[in-house]
Design a protein around this motif. Structure first.
Motif, PDB file in Angstrom:
ATOM      1  N   PRO A 254     -60.917   3.854  67.358  1.00  0.00           N
ATOM      2  CA  PRO A 254     -61.232   2.468  67.023  1.00  0.00           C
ATOM      3  C   PRO A 254     -60.274   1.451  67.635  1.00  0.00           C
ATOM      4  O   PRO A 254     -60.668   0.313  67.925  1.00  0.00           O
ATOM      5  CB  PRO A 254     -61.142   2.459  65.489  1.00  0.00           C
ATOM      6  N   ASP A 255     -59.023   1.859  67.849  1.00  0.00           N
ATOM      7  CA  ASP A 255     -58.027   0.924  68.370  1.00  0.00           C
ATOM      8  C   ASP A 255     -57.847   1.020  69.880  1.00  0.00           C
ATOM      9  O   ASP A 255     -56.976   0.357  70.446  1.00  0.00           O
ATOM     10  CB  ASP A 255     -56.674   1.166  67.684  1.00  0.00           C
ATOM     11  N   GLY A 256     -58.652   1.860  70.533  1.00  0.00           N
ATOM     12  CA  GLY A 256     -58.563   1.951  71.978  1.00  0.00           C
ATOM     13  C   GLY A 256     -58.249   3.349  72.466  1.00  0.00           C
ATOM     14  O   GLY A 256     -58.384   4.331  71.734  1.00  0.00           O
ATOM     15  N   VAL A 257     -57.834   3.434  73.713  1.00  0.00           N
ATOM     16  CA  VAL A 257     -57.562   4.719  74.360  1.00  0.00           C
ATOM     17  C   VAL A 257     -56.242   5.284  73.857  1.00  0.00           C
ATOM     18  O   VAL A 257     -55.237   4.586  73.780  1.00  0.00           O
ATOM     19  CB  VAL A 257     -57.504   4.543  75.888  1.00  0.00           C
ATOM     20  N   VAL A 258     -56.239   6.578  73.503  1.00  0.00           N
ATOM     21  CA  VAL A 258     -55.010   7.226  73.040  1.00  0.00           C
ATOM     22  C   VAL A 258     -54.510   8.262  74.050  1.00  0.00           C
ATOM     23  O   VAL A 258     -53.352   8.685  73.986  1.00  0.00           O
ATOM     24  CB  VAL A 258     -55.195   7.894  71.663  1.00  0.00           C
ATOM     25  N   ALA A 259     -55.363   8.670  74.984  1.00  0.00           N
ATOM     26  CA  ALA A 259     -54.929   9.612  76.015  1.00  0.00           C
ATOM     27  C   ALA A 259     -55.963   9.640  77.136  1.00  0.00           C
ATOM     28  O   ALA A 259     -57.163   9.476  76.888  1.00  0.00           O
ATOM     29  CB  ALA A 259     -54.738  11.021  75.457  1.00  0.00           C
ATOM     30  N   ILE A 260     -55.494   9.823  78.343  1.00  0.00           N
ATOM     31  CA  ILE A 260     -56.364  10.088  79.487  1.00  0.00           C
ATOM     32  C   ILE A 260     -55.813  11.333  80.170  1.00  0.00           C
ATOM     33  O   ILE A 260     -54.625  11.395  80.498  1.00  0.00           O
ATOM     34  CB  ILE A 260     -56.413   8.912  80.469  1.00  0.00           C
TER      35      ILE A 260
END
Length: 300
Positions: A254-260
């Motif tokens: 919900p708050d955005g990207v946490v890992a790529i």
């Protein structure tokens, strides 16, 4: 239209390939715009060349200082990823050469070069500047520009290939099995998907929990990846999408990207897994997602 806005894609592309950082690239383009405001335009014969020269030299300066700061960086350092595909931050990536020029693997290899070698290589190979133009942009002789680019090319050619040419359907099938096995803790299944000399790196900048050293070998990497993937929960979803011109696994909540994660596949299975988890390095990708409302439609 202001010349900086007209050239923004090219200027950002130069700065990003030079620094490996979208955040730094944005700041460099902004700095170039501020400098352009104070220039006597009547004294500038070629706005394109002038702005490219400003961005190139700001990038060399930034890269030099950034490398000094990395001596105190916590854990592994990896480039800052940029979502591509329907995003145009890096301009059109319609042919293989354009995609390779921003690939995560190449950005890592470019770290082996001196700032001057990197500038000569990027300008000549990615943007097709002739050696005379390269010389003007970095402030050297045409002969030295040619030598810098040649030296850079030889260094990169000496690096072993990290992966085989990507087959879209094959990569997707393998990575789906990879993620499922990691989530379920099926270590033996996961090991079968990994090359014997597989390597995993994670860039957290010390801000989130991740291995601070390289993990290598099929058994160790399988156990590490299973634990890492299973930690993601609470509304975090994984998507197979495109970043830096190639396939990537993006974990977002919900708050955005946490890992790529960039997963390189060779003849014997997965050869490299690189996780970018430093929140500062994911802010650009999160901002990109905010433009379209999410990742659900971004499948690779």
């Amino acid at each position: 239209m202001d010349d900086v806005e007209r050239l923004r894609g090219r200027l950002f592309g130069i700065a990003y390939r030079m620094t490996g950082s979208a955040t730094d690239a944005e700041e460099i383009v902004q700095d170039a715009w501020l400098r352009w405001q104070g220039v006597d335009r009547t004294a500038v014969r070629d706005a394109d060349a002038y702005l490219a020269r400003v961005v190139t030299n700001l990038s060399i300066k930034q890269l030099t200082s950034a490398r000094a700061r990395r001596e105190t960086y916590v854990g592994e350092w990896l480039p800052e990823p940029v979502l591509t595909g329907q995003f145009d931050a890096l301009g059109p990536l319609e042919v293989v050469a354009e995609r390779e020029s921003v690939s995560f693997a190449l950005l890592l290899m470019l770290e082996r070069l001196t700032p001057a070698e990197r500038a000569a290589y990027v300008l000549h190979e990615a943007f097709a500047y002739g050696y005379r133009d390269v010389a003007g942009l970095i402030g050297t002789s045409e002969a030295n520009a040619r030598q810098l680019a040649s030296r850079a090319g030889k260094k990169l050619a000496a690096e072993p290939r990290r992966e085989q040419p990507v087959d879209r359907a094959g990569w997707r099938k393998l990575v789906e099995r990879f993620v499922a096995a990691a989530r379920l803790g099926e270590i033996e299944e996961l090991e079968q998907l990994l090359a014997a000399d597989v390597v995993s790196r994670a860039d957290s900048g010390g801000q989130v929990t991740a291995a601070r050293n390289v993990v290598s070998g099929r058994s160790k990497v399988a156990r590490y990846l299973s634990g890492a993937v299973r930690r993601f929960g609470g509304g975090i979803e994984a998507y197979l999408t495109e970043a830096n011109g190639g396939p990537a696994l993006v974990a977002a909540g919900p708050d955005g990207v946490v890992a790529i994660a960039f997963i390189a596949v060779g003849a014997d299975g997965v050869t490299h897994v690189e996780f970018v988890m430093n929140p500062d390095k994911l802010a650009f990708a999160t901002a990109q997602l905010s433009q379209i409302g999410g990742l659900s439609d971004l499948t690779w």
